[in-house]
Design a protein around this motif. Structure first.
Motif, mmCIF file in Angstrom:
data_model
loop_
_atom_site.group_PDB
_atom_site.id
_atom_site.type_symbol
_atom_site.label_atom_id
_atom_site.label_comp_id
_atom_site.label_asym_id
_atom_site.label_seq_id
_atom_site.Cartn_x
_atom_site.Cartn_y
_atom_site.Cartn_z
ATOM 1 N N ASP A 90 -57.530 -48.941 51.668
ATOM 2 C CA ASP A 90 -57.125 -49.279 53.190
ATOM 3 C C ASP A 90 -55.512 -49.196 53.232
ATOM 4 O O ASP A 90 -55.241 -49.026 54.375
ATOM 5 C CB ASP A 90 -57.623 -50.688 53.298
ATOM 6 C CG ASP A 90 -59.123 -50.711 53.289
ATOM 7 O OD1 ASP A 90 -59.848 -49.729 53.403
ATOM 8 O OD2 ASP A 90 -59.676 -51.805 53.272
ATOM 9 N N ASP A 91 -54.867 -49.289 52.354
ATOM 10 C CA ASP A 91 -53.433 -49.399 52.554
ATOM 11 C C ASP A 91 -52.590 -48.123 52.302
ATOM 12 O O ASP A 91 -51.521 -47.986 52.476
ATOM 13 C CB ASP A 91 -52.987 -50.445 51.740
ATOM 14 C CG ASP A 91 -52.944 -52.059 52.304
ATOM 15 O OD1 ASP A 91 -53.122 -51.884 53.273
ATOM 16 O OD2 ASP A 91 -52.967 -53.023 51.413
ATOM 17 N N GLU A 92 -53.474 -47.154 51.793
ATOM 18 C CA GLU A 92 -52.761 -45.849 51.451
ATOM 19 C C GLU A 92 -52.045 -45.304 52.236
ATOM 20 O O GLU A 92 -50.882 -45.080 52.235
ATOM 21 C CB GLU A 92 -54.112 -45.103 50.730
ATOM 22 C CG GLU A 92 -53.608 -43.784 50.421
ATOM 23 C CD GLU A 92 -52.947 -43.831 48.737
ATOM 24 O OE1 GLU A 92 -51.972 -43.072 48.465
ATOM 25 O OE2 GLU A 92 -53.461 -44.695 48.116
ATOM 26 N N GLU A 93 -52.569 -45.342 53.480
ATOM 27 C CA GLU A 93 -51.889 -44.489 54.501
ATOM 28 C C GLU A 93 -50.313 -45.430 54.842
ATOM 29 O O GLU A 93 -49.258 -44.456 55.138
ATOM 30 C CB GLU A 93 -52.800 -44.177 55.712
ATOM 31 C CG GLU A 93 -52.033 -43.134 56.732
ATOM 32 C CD GLU A 93 -53.123 -42.994 57.955
ATOM 33 O OE1 GLU A 93 -52.686 -42.651 58.964
ATOM 34 O OE2 GLU A 93 -54.001 -43.263 58.065
ATOM 35 N N LEU A 94 -50.524 -46.366 55.125
ATOM 36 C CA LEU A 94 -49.435 -47.345 55.102
ATOM 37 C C LEU A 94 -48.222 -47.349 54.222
ATOM 38 O O LEU A 94 -47.248 -46.981 54.372
ATOM 39 C CB LEU A 94 -49.851 -48.866 55.454
ATOM 40 C CG LEU A 94 -48.908 -49.977 55.836
ATOM 41 C CD1 LEU A 94 -48.245 -49.446 56.966
ATOM 42 C CD2 LEU A 94 -49.531 -51.155 55.996
ATOM 43 N N ALA A 126 -42.672 -48.006 42.202
ATOM 44 C CA ALA A 126 -43.643 -48.266 43.166
ATOM 45 C C ALA A 126 -45.093 -47.514 42.844
ATOM 46 O O ALA A 126 -46.259 -47.982 43.132
ATOM 47 C CB ALA A 126 -43.321 -47.824 44.611
ATOM 48 N N ARG A 127 -44.969 -46.487 42.093
ATOM 49 C CA ARG A 127 -46.092 -45.662 41.512
ATOM 50 C C ARG A 127 -46.815 -46.428 40.625
ATOM 51 O O ARG A 127 -48.057 -46.021 40.341
ATOM 52 C CB ARG A 127 -45.788 -44.338 41.237
ATOM 53 C CG ARG A 127 -44.853 -44.376 39.904
ATOM 54 C CD ARG A 127 -44.405 -42.932 39.286
ATOM 55 N NE ARG A 127 -43.460 -43.147 38.336
ATOM 56 C CZ ARG A 127 -41.938 -43.081 38.757
ATOM 57 N NH1 ARG A 127 -41.721 -43.015 39.813
ATOM 58 N NH2 ARG A 127 -41.220 -43.124 37.588
ATOM 59 N N ASN A 128 -46.435 -47.584 40.266
ATOM 60 C CA ASN A 128 -47.135 -48.335 39.229
ATOM 61 C C ASN A 128 -47.907 -49.457 40.012
ATOM 62 O O ASN A 128 -48.662 -50.104 39.505
ATOM 63 C CB ASN A 128 -46.384 -49.227 38.355
ATOM 64 C CG ASN A 128 -45.591 -48.284 37.117
ATOM 65 O OD1 ASN A 128 -45.604 -46.970 37.406
ATOM 66 N ND2 ASN A 128 -45.499 -48.880 35.922
ATOM 67 N N TYR A 129 -47.730 -49.542 41.158
ATOM 68 C CA TYR A 129 -48.258 -50.580 42.057
ATOM 69 C C TYR A 129 -49.735 -50.036 42.385
ATOM 70 O O TYR A 129 -49.815 -48.852 43.006
ATOM 71 C CB TYR A 129 -47.701 -50.907 43.471
ATOM 72 C CG TYR A 129 -48.368 -51.803 44.232
ATOM 73 C CD1 TYR A 129 -48.299 -53.144 44.141
ATOM 74 C CD2 TYR A 129 -49.104 -51.468 45.474
ATOM 75 C CE1 TYR A 129 -49.151 -54.211 44.780
ATOM 76 C CE2 TYR A 129 -49.694 -52.411 46.460
ATOM 77 C CZ TYR A 129 -49.496 -53.620 45.899
ATOM 78 O OH TYR A 129 -50.104 -54.644 46.625
ATOM 79 N N ASP A 130 -50.672 -50.811 42.356
ATOM 80 C CA ASP A 130 -52.230 -50.387 42.453
ATOM 81 C C ASP A 130 -52.408 -50.484 44.005
ATOM 82 O O ASP A 130 -52.752 -51.699 44.665
ATOM 83 C CB ASP A 130 -53.033 -51.097 41.728
ATOM 84 C CG ASP A 130 -54.791 -50.891 41.713
ATOM 85 O OD1 ASP A 130 -54.790 -49.752 42.091
ATOM 86 O OD2 ASP A 130 -55.515 -51.488 41.473
ATOM 87 N N VAL A 131 -52.343 -49.505 44.879
ATOM 88 C CA VAL A 131 -52.612 -49.662 46.283
ATOM 89 C C VAL A 131 -53.961 -49.348 46.458
ATOM 90 O O VAL A 131 -54.713 -48.541 46.056
ATOM 91 C CB VAL A 131 -51.761 -48.389 47.005
ATOM 92 C CG1 VAL A 131 -51.855 -48.526 48.413
ATOM 93 C CG2 VAL A 131 -50.350 -48.464 46.641
ATOM 94 N N SER A 132 -54.403 -50.456 47.319
ATOM 95 C CA SER A 132 -55.828 -50.143 47.931
ATOM 96 C C SER A 132 -56.265 -48.969 48.719
ATOM 97 O O SER A 132 -55.133 -48.487 49.461
ATOM 98 C CB SER A 132 -56.291 -51.404 48.592
ATOM 99 O OG SER A 132 -55.663 -51.285 49.726
#
Length: 364
Positions: A183-187, A175-181
């Protein structure tokens, strides 16, 4: 800071934990000798604290600390209850980062759980178990939000993020390879995904590979290539040597390292790697009562740093009186530093630097 130490059985994981913490976790040449997660708290070595303690004649010295959790050896199928099962994966969820111990030495006397030494295969085995465990979490979470997603915007957003993360994990990527936006960081963080945690690989080598930091070891080379590709850290260690050093005092240890041609212990290397990976620094406080190191994220502003000491400091923050450690050492005393105007008054927007010596003023 809390670090979880993982690895397949017989890779040197519990031996390393013992050396780091001197906590005496059982270590033997067979799988599952560590039945419960062992916890040890280790002081972060910081020469600056001793100097400040002497300068301010502090009654006590309080270093920053790292908490190590030794997770029992994982095997294929751990996420489905194989070996000692999924209970140990839960212990990793509470950690800030994972220290993954990987065997990089041949020794016929030490059994490898898979019959041969292959660090990349070993890393993949552990990664897959963590991925399977994360997929299980996401499945459960998705079943809760899927129905609500039809009429609720927030639930729909969560469902989309879960689907995207599942695709990432199902392709074999952590999952650390997924580019999180942003806005979605907290979720994203609320999912508590194991493969979302940063990783430090501890390449456990034979004594002969220590002086050149594993440069001539083909196993270490492969791990370094993998780490560069995924943005992880690597440090080279010889658990056997660390075990020998753990019995020595500081002076003997320094001489031993010099004889080996090595410029730092495994603990020193691990601390540097973990601070770098997690973006951490230390600021200092000093006075007659105590000299102390505080660990914060790089980029932390003065009010939030003061909150590390006490929430009232952050709530009633007025200003910070700051001098860098190097400036204080150059002047030789706080009085001389004041005379030279090197003690600065900083406000709410000041970003604390590593080695800043700070007095916070507040009013609640």
């Amino acid at each position: 800071m809390k670090l979880g130490i993982v690895g397949l059985p017989n890779v040197g994981k519990s031996t390393l934990f013992n050396c780091l913490t001197k906590a005496g976790a059982e270590s033997a040449n067979y799988p599952f000798c560590t039945i419960d997660p062992n916890i040890g708290v280790v002081a972060v070595p910081d020469e600056r604290l001793k100097v400040l303690t002497d300068m301010y004649q502090s009654k006590k010295t309080v270093p920053a600390v790292i908490e190590f959790v030794d997770i029992a050896g994982l095997v294929k199928g751990a996420s489905k209850g194989e070996g000692l099962g999924n209970q140990f994966l839960a212990n990793i969820r509470e950690c800030d980062a994972i220290v993954h111990v990987v065997r990089c030495f041949e020794d016929d006397n030490i059994i490898h759980v898979d019959g041969s030494v292959d660090p990349i295969r070993d890393i993949e085995t552990i990664n897959l178990e963590l991925i399977f465990s994360d997929l299980e979490i996401l499945e459960r979470r998705y079943s809760k939000v899927a129905r609500a997603a039809q009429n609720n915007k927030d639930a729909a957003r969560e469902a989309e993020l879960i689907k995207a993360l599942k695709e990432c994990l199902e392709s074999g990527m952590p999952a650390r390879n997924y580019d999180v936006s942003e806005d979605d960081e907290e979720l994203y963080r609320s999912f508590g995904l194991l493969t979302g945690k940063p990783v430090i690989y501890a390449a456990n080598v034979a004594e002969d590979d220590l002086p050149d930091d594993g440069a001539s070891n083909p196993f270490v080379k492969k791990i370094r290539e993998l780490a560069v590709a995924e943005g992880s850290e690597v440090f080279v260690i010889c658990a056997q040597i660390e075990q020998e050093m753990s019995e020595l005092d500081d002076e003997e240890k320094a001489m031993f390292l010099e004889e080996l041609g090595v410029d730092g212990s495994g603990l020193d290397k691990l601390i540097k790697a973990s601070y770098k990976l997690l973006g951490l620094i230390s600021f200092l406080t000093a006075g007659p009562t105590e000299s102390r190191a505080w660990t914060i994220k790089e980029g932390t502003k003065a009010p939030q740093a003061s909150g590390k000491i006490h929430s009232d400091f952050e709530r009633g923050f007025i200003k910070a009186e700051v001098i860098s450690y190097s400036d204080l050492m150059e002047c030789g005393s706080e009085k001389a530093a004041k005379e030279k105007g090197l003690i600065r008054i900083e406000g709410k927007d000041y970003v604390i630097k590593d080695g800043d010596i700070v007095v916070f003023r507040f009013n609640v």
